[in-house]
Design a protein around this motif. Structure first.
Motif, PDB file in Angstrom:
ATOM      1  N   ASP A 103     -32.912 -32.413  40.339  1.00 19.83           N
ATOM      2  CA  ASP A 103     -32.475 -30.901  41.433  1.00 19.83           C
ATOM      3  C   ASP A 103     -33.940 -30.661  42.274  1.00 19.83           C
ATOM      4  N   VAL A 138     -33.540 -28.275  44.357  1.00 19.08           N
ATOM      5  CA  VAL A 138     -33.196 -26.656  44.458  1.00 19.08           C
ATOM      6  C   VAL A 138     -34.579 -25.560  43.008  1.00 19.08           C
ATOM      7  N   THR A 147     -36.321 -22.407  42.869  1.00 18.41           N
ATOM      8  CA  THR A 147     -35.468 -21.028  41.409  1.00 18.41           C
ATOM      9  C   THR A 147     -36.309 -21.049  40.014  1.00 18.41           C
ATOM     10  N   PHE A 190     -27.769 -31.570  41.316  1.00 17.00           N
ATOM     11  CA  PHE A 190     -27.709 -30.498  41.029  1.00 17.00           C
ATOM     12  C   PHE A 190     -27.487 -29.572  39.293  1.00 17.00           C
ATOM     13  N   ASN A 197     -26.745 -23.388  42.558  1.00 22.12           N
ATOM     14  CA  ASN A 197     -28.044 -24.804  43.111  1.00 22.12           C
ATOM     15  C   ASN A 197     -27.286 -25.531  44.311  1.00 22.12           C
ATOM     16  N   ARG A 198     -26.041 -26.276  43.704  1.00 23.00           N
ATOM     17  CA  ARG A 198     -25.482 -27.459  44.726  1.00 23.00           C
ATOM     18  C   ARG A 198     -25.127 -26.628  46.078  1.00 23.00           C
ATOM     19  N   LYS A 256     -27.021 -23.561  47.038  1.00 22.48           N
ATOM     20  CA  LYS A 256     -28.070 -23.261  47.755  1.00 22.48           C
ATOM     21  C   LYS A 256     -28.723 -24.345  48.826  1.00 22.48           C
ATOM     22  N   PHE A 257     -28.446 -25.473  48.089  1.00 22.55           N
ATOM     23  CA  PHE A 257     -28.547 -26.932  48.609  1.00 22.55           C
ATOM     24  C   PHE A 257     -27.925 -27.700  50.105  1.00 22.55           C
ATOM     25  N   TYR A 315     -34.947 -27.527  50.551  1.00 20.23           N
ATOM     26  CA  TYR A 315     -35.283 -28.096  50.052  1.00 20.23           C
ATOM     27  C   TYR A 315     -35.451 -29.226  49.392  1.00 20.23           C
TER      28      TYR A 315
END
Length: 167
Positions: free
Chosen positions: A53, A55, A59, A81, A86-87, A89-90, A97
């Protein structure tokens, strides 16, 4: 000793030092496909970061294996992710990222090589994710991060579209 011989000696020392760095590399530690001219390092299924992942490095500050249930694509590469968050955010800012140098080893790029990046040998520098081929090479890279990044940023445009076997 004239200036030409001094430069030649310095260049030879630098090359020997550079190749000594790679003496610790296993013979299989090259980009997935040594014939590929792709600028992004992926596995046979087109997955980047070996399924880790991207991200999570920012994090939780640790390599975290992604889940194939949470995927997103960027520049034709699929990333996995650990969570939907997280997905998301990406997808909001993939360029932030995604690993630099296409996920290839940052030290390798500094030495004009495209080597596989190990998701366990990583560092975030100035908000950017960098990988190295292994932890031994990473130790060498960490000795002069700024200098190695300067070299890598100069080399990357010339090698990014070349096959690893041709470097």
């Amino acid at each position: 000793m004239n200036m030409f011989n001094v430069r030649k000696s310095i260049l030879a020392a630098a090359l020997i030092s550079g190749f000594a760095t790679f003496a610790v590399l296993p013979s299989t530690a090259m980009a997935y496909d040594e014939n590929s001219t792709a600028a992004i390092n992926v596995d046979a299924q087109g997955v980047g970061l070996q399924g880790f992942d991207p991200v999570a490095y920012f994090t939780v500050k640790a390599p975290t294996l992604g889940n194939a249930a949470y995927t997103a694509s960027h520049n034709g590469i699929t990333y996995h992710f650990a969570s939907k968050g997280n997905r998301d955010k990406f997808t909001a800012n993939p360029a932030h990222y995604a690993p630099r140098f296409g996920g290839f080893c940052a030290m390798g790029v500094a030495l004009d090589k495209k080597l596989d990046g190990d998701p366990q040998a990583w560092k975030v520098v100035d908000g950017k994710l960098y990988l190295n081929v292994n932890k031994e090479v990473q130790k060498k890279w960490l000795e002069d991060v700024a200098g190695n990044l300067k070299k890598a940023n100069m080399e990357w445009p010339a090698i990014k579209d070349k096959a690893p076997k041709d470097l």
